[in-house]
Design a protein around this motif. Structure first.
Motif, PDB file in Angstrom:
ATOM      1  N   ALA A 193       1.710   9.210  -5.880  1.00 14.07           N
ATOM      2  CA  ALA A 193       2.176  10.551  -5.553  1.00 14.07           C
ATOM      3  C   ALA A 193       3.213  11.026  -6.571  1.00 14.07           C
ATOM      4  CB  ALA A 193       2.777  10.578  -4.154  1.00 14.07           C
ATOM      5  N   ALA A 194       3.958  10.101  -7.141  1.00 17.52           N
ATOM      6  CA  ALA A 194       4.961  10.463  -8.138  1.00 17.52           C
ATOM      7  C   ALA A 194       4.337  10.728  -9.504  1.00 17.52           C
ATOM      8  CB  ALA A 194       6.006   9.361  -8.240  1.00 17.52           C
ATOM      9  N   LEU A 253       0.829  -1.205   0.000  1.00 19.10           N
ATOM     10  CA  LEU A 253       0.000   0.000   0.000  1.00 19.10           C
ATOM     11  C   LEU A 253       0.864   1.256   0.000  1.00 19.10           C
ATOM     12  CD1 LEU A 253      -2.783  -1.049   2.544  1.00 19.10           C
ATOM     13  CD2 LEU A 253      -3.045  -0.687   0.071  1.00 19.10           C
ATOM     14  N   GLU A 254       1.921   1.249   0.791  1.00 25.39           N
ATOM     15  CA  GLU A 254       2.822   2.401   0.815  1.00 25.39           C
ATOM     16  C   GLU A 254       3.521   2.576  -0.527  1.00 25.39           C
ATOM     17  OE1 GLU A 254       5.407   1.656   4.104  1.00 25.39           O
ATOM     18  OE2 GLU A 254       3.834   2.017   5.590  1.00 25.39           O
TER      19      GLU A 254
END
Length: 64
Positions: free
Chosen positions: A48-49, A40-41
């Motif tokens: 986000a990138a 998940l991270e």
């Protein structure tokens, strides 16, 4: 009386075996939870990138 002792011994063995199984499953579940959290991270970092190539609604894909 002997029959009851045999039953108690059998039940005690069964409880011990089940306890071992549950302890092993607890370890496996904890490992899987850590792996899912890492995935998940990793996916959140990827999003986000800006690496998400998901087409939303009527957007045209980038090759048009």
């Amino acid at each position: 009386m002997e029959k009851l002792e045999e039953q108690i011994a059998h039940l005690t063995k069964t409880v011990e075996d089940l306890s071992d199984v549950i302890a092993r499953q607890d370890t496996d579940i904890a490992l899987l939870q850590r792996r899912v959290q890492m995935l998940l991270e990793r996916e959140a970092d990827r999003e986000a990138a800006g690496g998400g190539g998901v087409v939303i609604g009527d957007e045209r894909p980038p090759h048009y």
